[in-house]
Motif scaffolding. Structure first.
Motif, PDB file in Angstrom:
ATOM      1  N   ARG A 145       0.844  -1.212   0.000  1.00 24.21           N
ATOM      2  CA  ARG A 145       0.000   0.000   0.000  1.00 24.21           C
ATOM      3  C   ARG A 145       0.878   1.261   0.000  1.00 24.21           C
ATOM      4  NH1 ARG A 145      -5.097   1.988   1.909  1.00 24.21           N
ATOM      5  NH2 ARG A 145      -4.854   4.241   1.797  1.00 24.21           N
ATOM      6  N   LEU A 146       1.947   1.255   0.802  1.00 21.06           N
ATOM      7  CA  LEU A 146       2.804   2.442   0.881  1.00 21.06           C
ATOM      8  C   LEU A 146       3.552   2.689  -0.432  1.00 21.06           C
ATOM      9  CD1 LEU A 146       3.987   2.156   4.558  1.00 21.06           C
ATOM     10  CD2 LEU A 146       2.558   3.960   3.568  1.00 21.06           C
ATOM     11  N   GLN A 147       3.947   1.623  -1.121  1.00 23.43           N
ATOM     12  CA  GLN A 147       4.585   1.817  -2.434  1.00 23.43           C
ATOM     13  C   GLN A 147       3.590   2.456  -3.404  1.00 23.43           C
ATOM     14  OE1 GLN A 147       6.070  -2.158  -3.318  1.00 23.43           O
ATOM     15  NE2 GLN A 147       8.141  -1.482  -2.847  1.00 23.43           N
ATOM     16  N   GLU A 148       2.349   1.994  -3.325  1.00 25.03           N
ATOM     17  CA  GLU A 148       1.290   2.546  -4.171  1.00 25.03           C
ATOM     18  C   GLU A 148       1.048   4.029  -3.823  1.00 25.03           C
ATOM     19  OE1 GLU A 148      -0.982   2.921  -7.191  1.00 25.03           O
ATOM     20  OE2 GLU A 148       0.193   1.113  -6.870  1.00 25.03           O
ATOM     21  N   GLU A 149       0.982   4.323  -2.524  1.00 22.20           N
ATOM     22  CA  GLU A 149       0.783   5.710  -2.062  1.00 22.20           C
ATOM     23  C   GLU A 149       1.903   6.606  -2.606  1.00 22.20           C
ATOM     24  OE1 GLU A 149      -1.369   7.442  -0.116  1.00 22.20           O
ATOM     25  OE2 GLU A 149      -2.667   5.804   0.488  1.00 22.20           O
ATOM     26  N   ARG A 150       3.133   6.111  -2.513  1.00 22.28           N
ATOM     27  CA  ARG A 150       4.284   6.897  -2.958  1.00 22.28           C
ATOM     28  C   ARG A 150       4.195   7.172  -4.459  1.00 22.28           C
ATOM     29  NH1 ARG A 150      10.006   5.428  -4.085  1.00 22.28           N
ATOM     30  NH2 ARG A 150      11.121   7.408  -3.943  1.00 22.28           N
ATOM     31  N   LYS A 151       3.831   6.151  -5.228  1.00 20.77           N
ATOM     32  CA  LYS A 151       3.684   6.305  -6.668  1.00 20.77           C
ATOM     33  C   LYS A 151       2.597   7.344  -6.982  1.00 20.77           C
ATOM     34  CE  LYS A 151       3.381   2.237  -8.411  1.00 20.77           C
ATOM     35  NZ  LYS A 151       3.123   0.978  -9.060  1.00 20.77           N
ATOM     36  N   GLN A 152       1.454   7.226  -6.325  1.00 22.05           N
ATOM     37  CA  GLN A 152       0.348   8.149  -6.538  1.00 22.05           C
ATOM     38  C   GLN A 152       0.753   9.580  -6.184  1.00 22.05           C
ATOM     39  OE1 GLN A 152      -1.604   7.595  -8.453  1.00 22.05           O
ATOM     40  NE2 GLN A 152      -3.220   6.258  -8.032  1.00 22.05           N
ATOM     41  N   TRP A 153       1.433   9.712  -5.040  1.00 27.35           N
ATOM     42  CA  TRP A 153       1.847  11.032  -4.565  1.00 27.35           C
ATOM     43  C   TRP A 153       2.761  11.699  -5.583  1.00 27.35           C
ATOM     44  CZ3 TRP A 153       0.475  14.267  -0.724  1.00 27.35           C
ATOM     45  CH2 TRP A 153       1.298  15.367  -0.495  1.00 27.35           C
ATOM     46  N   ARG A 154       3.703  10.926  -6.117  1.00 21.02           N
ATOM     47  CA  ARG A 154       4.662  11.495  -7.060  1.00 21.02           C
ATOM     48  C   ARG A 154       3.980  11.924  -8.353  1.00 21.02           C
ATOM     49  NH1 ARG A 154       9.732   7.526  -6.606  1.00 21.02           N
ATOM     50  NH2 ARG A 154      10.664   8.982  -8.055  1.00 21.02           N
ATOM     51  N   LYS A 155       2.926  11.229  -8.725  1.00 19.34           N
ATOM     52  CA  LYS A 155       2.167  11.572  -9.929  1.00 19.34           C
ATOM     53  C   LYS A 155       1.268  12.785  -9.701  1.00 19.34           C
ATOM     54  CE  LYS A 155       0.224   7.674 -11.224  1.00 19.34           C
ATOM     55  NZ  LYS A 155      -0.114   6.403 -11.784  1.00 19.34           N
ATOM     56  N   ASP A 156       0.666  12.839  -8.522  1.00 14.74           N
ATOM     57  CA  ASP A 156      -0.367  13.842  -8.288  1.00 14.74           C
ATOM     58  C   ASP A 156      -0.449  14.189  -6.809  1.00 14.74           C
ATOM     59  OD1 ASP A 156      -2.746  15.391  -8.385  1.00 14.74           O
ATOM     60  OD2 ASP A 156      -3.930  13.605  -7.946  1.00 14.74           O
ATOM     61  N   HIS A 157       0.132  15.335  -6.441  1.00 17.91           N
ATOM     62  CA  HIS A 157      -0.029  15.785  -5.053  1.00 17.91           C
ATOM     63  C   HIS A 157      -0.382  17.269  -5.042  1.00 17.91           C
ATOM     64  CE1 HIS A 157       4.266  16.622  -5.813  1.00 17.91           C
ATOM     65  NE2 HIS A 157       4.066  17.660  -5.039  1.00 17.91           N
ATOM     66  N   PRO A 158      -1.031  17.710  -3.968  1.00 15.68           N
ATOM     67  CA  PRO A 158      -1.468  19.103  -3.926  1.00 15.68           C
ATOM     68  C   PRO A 158      -0.282  20.066  -3.970  1.00 15.68           C
ATOM     69  CG  PRO A 158      -2.243  17.870  -1.995  1.00 15.68           C
ATOM     70  CD  PRO A 158      -1.366  16.959  -2.772  1.00 15.68           C
ATOM     71  N   PHE A 159      -0.473  21.177  -4.642  1.00 14.27           N
ATOM     72  CA  PHE A 159       0.571  22.186  -4.815  1.00 14.27           C
ATOM     73  C   PHE A 159       1.108  22.671  -3.465  1.00 14.27           C
ATOM     74  CE2 PHE A 159       1.978  26.593  -5.148  1.00 14.27           C
ATOM     75  CZ  PHE A 159       2.952  26.453  -6.118  1.00 14.27           C
ATOM     76  N   GLY A 160       2.433  22.756  -3.355  1.00 13.30           N
ATOM     77  CA  GLY A 160       3.057  23.319  -2.158  1.00 13.30           C
ATOM     78  C   GLY A 160       3.329  22.297  -1.055  1.00 13.30           C
ATOM     79  N   PHE A 161       2.780  21.101  -1.193  1.00 17.97           N
ATOM     80  CA  PHE A 161       2.997  20.047  -0.203  1.00 17.97           C
ATOM     81  C   PHE A 161       4.203  19.205  -0.604  1.00 17.97           C
ATOM     82  CE2 PHE A 161      -1.408  21.055   0.266  1.00 17.97           C
ATOM     83  CZ  PHE A 161      -1.824  20.643   1.527  1.00 17.97           C
ATOM     84  N   TYR A 162       4.835  18.565   0.368  1.00 17.22           N
ATOM     85  CA  TYR A 162       5.818  17.531   0.031  1.00 17.22           C
ATOM     86  C   TYR A 162       5.610  16.371   0.996  1.00 17.22           C
ATOM     87  CZ  TYR A 162       8.755  19.021   3.998  1.00 17.22           C
ATOM     88  OH  TYR A 162       9.220  19.332   5.251  1.00 17.22           O
ATOM     89  N   ALA A 163       5.966  15.177   0.547  1.00 18.80           N
ATOM     90  CA  ALA A 163       5.908  13.990   1.403  1.00 18.80           C
ATOM     91  C   ALA A 163       6.845  12.963   0.809  1.00 18.80           C
ATOM     92  CB  ALA A 163       4.487  13.431   1.462  1.00 18.80           C
ATOM     93  N   LYS A 164       7.721  12.428   1.657  1.00 18.62           N
ATOM     94  CA  LYS A 164       8.648  11.413   1.151  1.00 18.62           C
ATOM     95  C   LYS A 164       9.095  10.491   2.270  1.00 18.62           C
ATOM     96  CE  LYS A 164      12.444  14.808   1.229  1.00 18.62           C
ATOM     97  NZ  LYS A 164      11.855  16.092   1.433  1.00 18.62           N
ATOM     98  N   PRO A 165       9.361   9.245   1.901  1.00 19.02           N
ATOM     99  CA  PRO A 165       9.870   8.303   2.902  1.00 19.02           C
ATOM    100  C   PRO A 165      11.251   8.743   3.390  1.00 19.02           C
ATOM    101  CG  PRO A 165       9.149   7.152   0.906  1.00 19.02           C
ATOM    102  CD  PRO A 165       9.164   8.621   0.599  1.00 19.02           C
ATOM    103  N   VAL A 166      11.534   8.427   4.625  1.00 18.08           N
ATOM    104  CA  VAL A 166      12.828   8.741   5.223  1.00 18.08           C
ATOM    105  C   VAL A 166      13.878   7.792   4.634  1.00 18.08           C
ATOM    106  CG1 VAL A 166      14.092   8.662   7.428  1.00 18.08           C
ATOM    107  CG2 VAL A 166      11.778   9.594   7.344  1.00 18.08           C
ATOM    108  N   LYS A 167      15.093   8.303   4.450  1.00 14.27           N
ATOM    109  CA  LYS A 167      16.199   7.447   3.968  1.00 14.27           C
ATOM    110  C   LYS A 167      16.885   6.795   5.160  1.00 14.27           C
ATOM    111  CE  LYS A 167      17.838   8.659  -0.530  1.00 14.27           C
ATOM    112  NZ  LYS A 167      17.727   9.903  -1.232  1.00 14.27           N
ATOM    113  N   ASN A 168      17.131   5.492   5.037  1.00 13.96           N
ATOM    114  CA  ASN A 168      17.903   4.781   6.060  1.00 13.96           C
ATOM    115  C   ASN A 168      19.376   5.109   5.891  1.00 13.96           C
ATOM    116  OD1 ASN A 168      15.723   3.315   7.246  1.00 13.96           O
ATOM    117  ND2 ASN A 168      15.696   1.989   5.445  1.00 13.96           N
ATOM    118  N   ALA A 169      20.181   4.755   6.885  1.00 10.21           N
ATOM    119  CA  ALA A 169      21.621   5.023   6.839  1.00 10.21           C
ATOM    120  C   ALA A 169      22.263   4.424   5.588  1.00 10.21           C
ATOM    121  CB  ALA A 169      22.296   4.476   8.098  1.00 10.21           C
TER     122      ALA A 169
END
Length: 158
Positions: free
Chosen positions: A7-31
């Motif tokens: 589900r989270l991979q799907e959410e990330r894909k959707q977000w990158r395609k279409d997210h509201p202007f001015g917002f950002y959201a991204k998974p945290v990078k591991n070490a």
């Protein structure tokens, strides 16, 4: 792979395609450079024409293994000034509450838009921190002033 990760991979894909202007959201990078899909950072811009305008408010989103059956835990930085945000930063919002309005179909986009809406439309029936709630209910001008000051602290740097 767990339902949560799928589900989270799907959410990330959707977000990158279409997210509201001015917002950002991204998974945290591991070490090691890989992404932690269960832990995200995001920013919510204040709506134009409100005392929140000009700020981009950082949140941390942690998804439980049971996601999407259970809602993510979302926090502003501790000490965030808002009647529906606990001193710890935890947000008091019905769509994030498993007992209230959480539904597995709620998407990342709906969550961040819901939080943006809450910023300028606090729910006085659900206070999470007394100082902000008191000022919001008793002195709107003082409340507006405090929000405007907070917006400057989180001003977006383009």
């Amino acid at each position: 792979m767990s339902l949560c990760k799928i589900r989270l991979q799907e959410e990330r894909k959707q977000w990158r395609k279409d997210h509201p202007f001015g917002f950002y959201a991204k998974p945290v990078k591991n070490a090691d450079g890989s992404l932690d899909l269960k832990s995200w950072t995001a920013g919510i811009p204040g709506k134009a024409g409100t005392p929140w305008e000009g700020g981009v408010y950082p949140i941390k989103i942690d998804f439980p293994e049971e996601y999407p059956s259970k809602p993510p835990k979302i926090k502003f930085p501790s000490g965030f000034y808002h009647p529906n945000v606990y001193p710890s930063g935890t947000i008091c919002l019905s769509i994030l509450n498993e007992e209230l309005d959480w539904k597995p179909a709620i998407t990342m986009k709906q969550i961040v838009l819901g939080i943006q809406e809450l910023l300028d439309s606090p729910n006085p029936e659900s206070p999470a921190q007394e100082p902000a709630w008191k000022v919001f209910t008793k002195d709107k001008e003082q409340y507006k002033k405090k929000i405007t000051e907070q917006a400057k602290r989180y001003a977006s740097v383009d």
